[in-house]
Design an enzyme around this catalytic site. Structure first.
Site, PDB file in Angstrom:
ATOM      1  N   CYS A  96      34.553  17.440   7.201  1.00 22.48           N
ATOM      2  CA  CYS A  96      33.372  17.774   8.003  1.00 22.48           C
ATOM      3  C   CYS A  96      33.678  19.030   8.794  1.00 22.48           C
ATOM      4  O   CYS A  96      34.844  19.311   9.098  1.00 22.48           O
ATOM      5  CB  CYS A  96      33.052  16.607   8.940  1.00 22.48           C
ATOM      6  SG  CYS A  96      31.775  16.941  10.181  1.00 22.48           S
ATOM      7  N   ASP A  97      32.654  19.791   9.172  1.00 20.71           N
ATOM      8  CA  ASP A  97      32.901  21.014   9.938  1.00 20.71           C
ATOM      9  C   ASP A  97      33.326  20.722  11.367  1.00 20.71           C
ATOM     10  O   ASP A  97      33.764  21.625  12.086  1.00 20.71           O
ATOM     11  CB  ASP A  97      31.671  21.931   9.919  1.00 20.71           C
ATOM     12  CG  ASP A  97      30.455  21.323  10.572  1.00 20.71           C
ATOM     13  OD1 ASP A  97      30.370  20.087  10.625  1.00 20.71           O
ATOM     14  OD2 ASP A  97      29.572  22.071  11.010  1.00 20.71           O
ATOM     15  N   CYS A 138      27.473  -0.514  21.166  1.00 22.05           N
ATOM     16  CA  CYS A 138      26.598   0.167  20.202  1.00 22.05           C
ATOM     17  C   CYS A 138      26.007  -0.826  19.203  1.00 22.05           C
ATOM     18  O   CYS A 138      24.835  -0.733  18.843  1.00 22.05           O
ATOM     19  CB  CYS A 138      27.375   1.243  19.448  1.00 22.05           C
ATOM     20  SG  CYS A 138      27.688   2.738  20.398  1.00 22.05           S
ATOM     21  N   CYS A 141      23.029  -2.522  20.631  1.00 18.34           N
ATOM     22  CA  CYS A 141      22.036  -1.656  21.276  1.00 18.34           C
ATOM     23  C   CYS A 141      20.697  -1.721  20.549  1.00 18.34           C
ATOM     24  O   CYS A 141      20.633  -1.692  19.318  1.00 18.34           O
ATOM     25  CB  CYS A 141      22.554  -0.219  21.295  1.00 18.34           C
ATOM     26  SG  CYS A 141      21.415   0.952  22.068  1.00 18.34           S
ATOM     27  N   CYS A 147      20.007   5.770  16.225  1.00 19.35           N
ATOM     28  CA  CYS A 147      21.148   6.562  16.694  1.00 19.35           C
ATOM     29  C   CYS A 147      22.413   6.376  15.866  1.00 19.35           C
ATOM     30  O   CYS A 147      23.074   7.333  15.497  1.00 19.35           O
ATOM     31  CB  CYS A 147      21.425   6.202  18.150  1.00 19.35           C
ATOM     32  SG  CYS A 147      22.839   7.047  18.876  1.00 19.35           S
ATOM     33  N   CYS A 151      27.352  11.383  16.275  1.00 14.57           N
ATOM     34  CA  CYS A 151      28.536  11.924  15.592  1.00 14.57           C
ATOM     35  C   CYS A 151      29.838  11.390  16.200  1.00 14.57           C
ATOM     36  O   CYS A 151      29.997  11.366  17.424  1.00 14.57           O
ATOM     37  CB  CYS A 151      28.518  13.445  15.663  1.00 14.57           C
ATOM     38  SG  CYS A 151      29.883  14.211  14.780  1.00 14.57           S
ATOM     39  N   CYS A 170      25.712   8.920  24.820  1.00 15.18           N
ATOM     40  CA  CYS A 170      25.066   7.613  24.661  1.00 15.18           C
ATOM     41  C   CYS A 170      23.924   7.390  25.648  1.00 15.18           C
ATOM     42  O   CYS A 170      22.822   7.033  25.255  1.00 15.18           O
ATOM     43  CB  CYS A 170      26.104   6.503  24.797  1.00 15.18           C
ATOM     44  SG  CYS A 170      25.407   4.839  24.810  1.00 15.18           S
TER      45      CYS A 170
END
Length: 212
Positions: A96-97, A138, A141, A147, A151, A170
């Site tokens: 990934c970048d 999470c 949630c 969401c 990332c 968050c």
């Protein structure tokens, strides 16, 4: 940390995907989580009242996909990731970048198959780690569907129950997604009845009269 021996520099790396790390401070110019949420809400309120159908805001269209039950069009809000690899000028390929560090190097395009690198076991584990490393906060949630912990590069806070790996943004995302929920539900209903999403602007002003 990753040390560049030639330049004598040390570069901050993203949180580990296997063992979440806690970061106690961010740069002075970094926007606060709730400030970011307030910014998104303010722009959304302007758009939903005046510009639906006229101005396309990708952030709101990404969100609408979640309320429509569709997969996210971007990796940020997808349940898993791993489909956004990057090739450096040297030909080196990384997961990934945001994870261009030695442990996330997949190979080099001059000697390795890009297809094999992106479909490798390591890359699949990288992508699934986004889902599998979610904190319990999470997982429970109410806006997780929109969401998915955002990332992994931002997951360096501690959750309410002391579990490392909470996304820095968050609070802002939860505030934003909770705020737009009622509007998104109406837009979904409009689309289900073959009405344009822009009718949400009339709904906000008053009862929408639909004539056959």
């Amino acid at each position: 940390m990753f040390k560049d021996e030639k330049l004598g520099l040390r570069h901050a790396t993203p949180p580990s995907l296997t063992q979440s790390e806690v970061q106690k401070a961010v740069s002075p110019w970094t926007v606060g989580p709730e400030q970011y949420g307030d910014f998104l809400i303010e722009v959304f309120e302007e758009w939903v009242r005046k510009d639906v159908g006229k101005v396309h805001v990708m952030n709101f269209e990404w969100a609408l996909a979640a309320w429509l039950g569709l997969p996210s069009p971007i990796c940020l809000f997808s349940e898993t990731c791993g489909n956004a690899g990057i090739i450096e000028h040297t030909g080196d390929v990384y997961s990934c970048d945001h994870f261009m560090y030695p442990e996330y190097k997949l190979g080099n395009i001059s000697r390795d198959s890009l297809k094999k690198m992106m479909s490798s076991t390591g890359q699949k584990e990288f992508g699934n780690a986004k889902r599998d490393s979610l904190t319990k906060q999470c997982q429970s949630c109410e806006v997780r569907f929109a969401c998915h912990g955002e990332c992994p590069k931002h997951r360096f806070l501690v959750s309410e129950d002391g579990e490392p790996g909470l996304n820095y943004l968050c609070a802002g995302y939860k505030k934003y997604f909770s705020h737009i929920h009622r509007y998104m539900k109406v837009i979904v209903q409009l689309l289900e009845h073959n009405l344009p999403a822009s009718d949400i602007m009339q709904v906000i002003k008053g009862p929408l009269v639909v004539r056959n």
